[in-house]
Design an enzyme around this catalytic site. Structure first.
Site, PDB file in Angstrom:
ATOM      1  N   GLU A 174     -46.098  32.061 -65.704  1.00 27.46           N
ATOM      2  CA  GLU A 174     -45.875  31.142 -64.581  1.00 27.46           C
ATOM      3  C   GLU A 174     -46.453  31.730 -63.294  1.00 27.46           C
ATOM      4  O   GLU A 174     -45.749  31.854 -62.280  1.00 27.46           O
ATOM      5  CB  GLU A 174     -44.386  30.771 -64.457  1.00 27.46           C
ATOM      6  CG  GLU A 174     -43.894  30.035 -65.684  1.00 27.46           C
ATOM      7  CD  GLU A 174     -42.563  29.288 -65.524  1.00 27.46           C
ATOM      8  OE1 GLU A 174     -41.890  29.452 -64.496  1.00 27.46           O
ATOM      9  OE2 GLU A 174     -42.220  28.529 -66.451  1.00 27.46           O
ATOM     10  N   GLU A 297     -42.928  27.764 -73.626  1.00 32.91           N
ATOM     11  CA  GLU A 297     -41.546  27.526 -73.179  1.00 32.91           C
ATOM     12  C   GLU A 297     -41.285  26.034 -73.280  1.00 32.91           C
ATOM     13  O   GLU A 297     -41.992  25.236 -72.645  1.00 32.91           O
ATOM     14  CB  GLU A 297     -41.321  28.020 -71.744  1.00 32.91           C
ATOM     15  CG  GLU A 297     -41.335  29.527 -71.642  1.00 32.91           C
ATOM     16  CD  GLU A 297     -40.915  30.066 -70.281  1.00 32.91           C
ATOM     17  OE1 GLU A 297     -40.117  29.400 -69.597  1.00 32.91           O
ATOM     18  OE2 GLU A 297     -41.404  31.150 -69.917  1.00 32.91           O
TER      19      GLU A 297
HETATM   20  O1  AHR Z   1     -36.727  30.271 -69.660  1.00 29.49           O
HETATM   21  C1  AHR Z   1     -36.223  30.458 -68.379  1.00 29.49           C
HETATM   22  C2  AHR Z   1     -37.316  30.542 -67.311  1.00 29.49           C
HETATM   23  O2  AHR Z   1     -37.985  29.334 -67.239  1.00 29.49           O
HETATM   24  C3  AHR Z   1     -38.410  31.528 -67.568  1.00 29.49           C
HETATM   25  O3  AHR Z   1     -38.076  32.816 -67.173  1.00 29.49           O
HETATM   26  C4  AHR Z   1     -39.526  31.000 -66.739  1.00 29.49           C
HETATM   27  O4  AHR Z   1     -40.796  31.340 -67.261  1.00 29.49           O
HETATM   28  C5  AHR Z   1     -39.272  29.517 -66.705  1.00 29.49           C
HETATM   29  O5  AHR Z   1     -39.309  29.013 -65.422  1.00 29.49           O
END
Ligand code: AHR
Length: 489
Positions: A174, A297
């Site tokens: 991110e 994710e």
């Molecule tokens: O999964 C939780 C968080 O969500 C992670 O650390 C981040 O990459 C995303 O914003």
């Protein structure tokens, strides 16, 4: 509701990368500490500190790949803090997640040990945000070099003469947000620079993964592909299903109405639109499809359970989450040609976890059971399947499905997304000789869940009543249910 699912069994398509069924473990809340790792001195049965009951349950899922150490944590993680004598390891405050002390007792060697116990490929996410090129280069060397360098010797000294042969390597997480708030032009250059020094060692070829967009940030994808596409093996996408209208009011994981249930499914179904949108851009710069898309994710993000640390992201997991998992995995299966990996956030005790623990207790969530039902798709050849249904529930298709074929067995996973209405289903196998069919099903009220008082309330059972008819295989799929059918013979 009536629905017909027709499979084109005569024309197998792309392989469903087993890595689509991957997971994500971050130093966040009780995912690592308490969930996966309890330390050698714990009364909870462990191997080198790794929790054995959790490993046993996860082994059943045949976890193909595990991402670590973050997430946002990855861009504040300095790997040397987590190697060497545990008593001498650095302490830090985990400012991203709950302000708790991170003692680094779970570090590189412990993660590799966990992956070995699970039989999973490690996917390590390096630090671009607050690290250096040298630090990242040396981590790769530490993990993979067979040479006689000071860095490789450090690994021998810490107990592993053998390199770890890590393949999947993330260059930042991110980077548009918690990983450094970078502009895509800046990150593209940083990616080019960092990946240059992430060397291949011996016969291992590092699979270099660039930080991709958040949700529908198509500009990020455009810039990354244009300016750095030729240096990467894959680009990531992050997309969470957040039922509420605002980030500050995501909504309860367990208390919600039917309207919110359908809103959640509608939002989850957006994954298809996002994959198509980003792939269309990627295709312009990479017509040969060399660069894969990794959704590293995904999952539901609800409000934390009342009374728990807001920074720990601990949430319950209902049949609604199971339906989101089924819907999403079907989307990934249908994009088998381009989605090369996906990682559910997160593995244990955080967000849409497959396992929850409470001290020495453990339970399998409905999402765990969906992953279990979908296991036969891993490394199978996908089959095109069309769904004709006479109803769409509040903007969501009533039925979702995907299918694949491996070793002569055809698997069809199908879900009835309606919260209230049973479906009469007909599955037709075009181009396949008649087969015997059996199935398993997970079903329950949309807000039902397993808790520590009733840990097996929701468990898959045999799908009864499948009839072989002239038109195909007919059966009733109850409201809010996920089924996996196997066709043998
Ligand atoms: O999964 C939780 C968080 O969500 C992670 O650390 C981040 O990459 C995303 O914003």
């Amino acid at each position: 509701m009536n629905a017909t699912i027709t499979l084109d069994a005569a024309h197998p398509q792309a392989k469903v990368h087993k890595e689509i069924y991957g997971h994500f473990s971050e130093h966040l809340g009780r995912c690592i500490y308490g969930g996966l790792f309890v330390g050698k001195d714990s009364p909870i049965s462990n191997d080198g500190g790794v929790r054995l009951d959790v490993v046993e349950a996860l082994k059943n899922l045949e976890v193909p790949v595990l991402r670590w150490p973050g997430g946002c944590f990855a861009d504040e993680y300095h790997w040397r803090d987590g190697v060497g004598d545990p008593a001498k390891r650095a302490r830090m405050v985990n400012t991203n997640w709950g302000g708790v002390v991170e003692d680094h007792s779970f570090g590189t060697h412990e993660f590799m040990h966990l992956c070995r116990l699970l039989g999973a490929q490690p996917y390590v996410n390096g630090n671009v945000g607050s690290g250096t090129v040298r630090e990242m280069a040396e981590w790769v060397e530490y993990l993979n070099s067979e040479g006689d360098s000071t860095t490789a010797r450090e690994r021998w000294h810490n107990g592993s003469k053998e390199p770890f042969h890590v393949r999947y390597w993330g260059v930042g997480n991110e980077s548009w947000g918690c990983g450094g708030n970078m502009r895509p032009e800046y990150y593209a250059d940083e990616f080019r620079r960092y990946q240059t020094y992430c060397r291949d060692y011996s016969d291992d070829r590092l699979y270099r993964i660039a930080c991709g967009p958040n949700t529908d940030d198509y500009h990020w994808t455009e810039v990354l592909m244009q300016q750095a596409g030729k240096y990467m093996d894959a680009l990531t996408l992050h997309y969470y299903t957040v039922p509420g209208k605002e980030w500050s009011h995501k909504g309860s994981a367990t208390v919600f109405d039917t309207e919110t249930y359908y809103t959640t499914l509608r939002k989850a179904a957006r994954m298809d639109e996002l994959i198509r949108g980003h792939l269309a851009i990627m295709d312009r710069y990479d017509p040969e499809h060399r660069v894969g898309l990794i959704v590293d994710e995904w999952g539901c993000w609800h409000d934390v359970e009342p009374g728990t640390n807001p920074g720990f992201l601990y949430q319950q997991n209902t049949m609604r989450d199971a339906m989101v998992a089924a819907l999403t995995l079907d989307i990934f299966n249908r994009h088998a040609d381009r989605v090369v990996m996906a990682n559910l956030a997160q593995m244990v005790n955080v967000l849409q976890a497959v396992i929850l623990t409470d001290g020495e207790k453990l339970l399998l969530t409905p999402t765990y059971h969906v992953f279990d039902l979908y296991r036969p798709h891993m490394d199978a050849l996908s089959l095109n399947c069309s769904i004709v249904t006479d109803e769409a529930a509040l903007g969501v298709a009533g039925i979702t499905a995907s299918s694949s074929c491996k070793d002569g067995v055809i698997t069809v996973t199908c879900s009835n997304l309606s919260a209230t209405e049973n479906a009469q289903l007909l599955v037709r196998l075009d181009g396949a000789a008649s087969k015997t069919c059996s199935g398993r099903i997970l079903t329950g009220e949309m807000s039902a869940y397993n808790d520590f008082d009733a840990p097996t309330r929701l468990t898959p059972t045999e799908l009864c009543g499948i009839r072989s008819t002239e038109q195909g295989y007919a059966f009733t799929l109850p409201a809010c249910s996920v089924a996996a059918l196997s066709f043998h013979g």
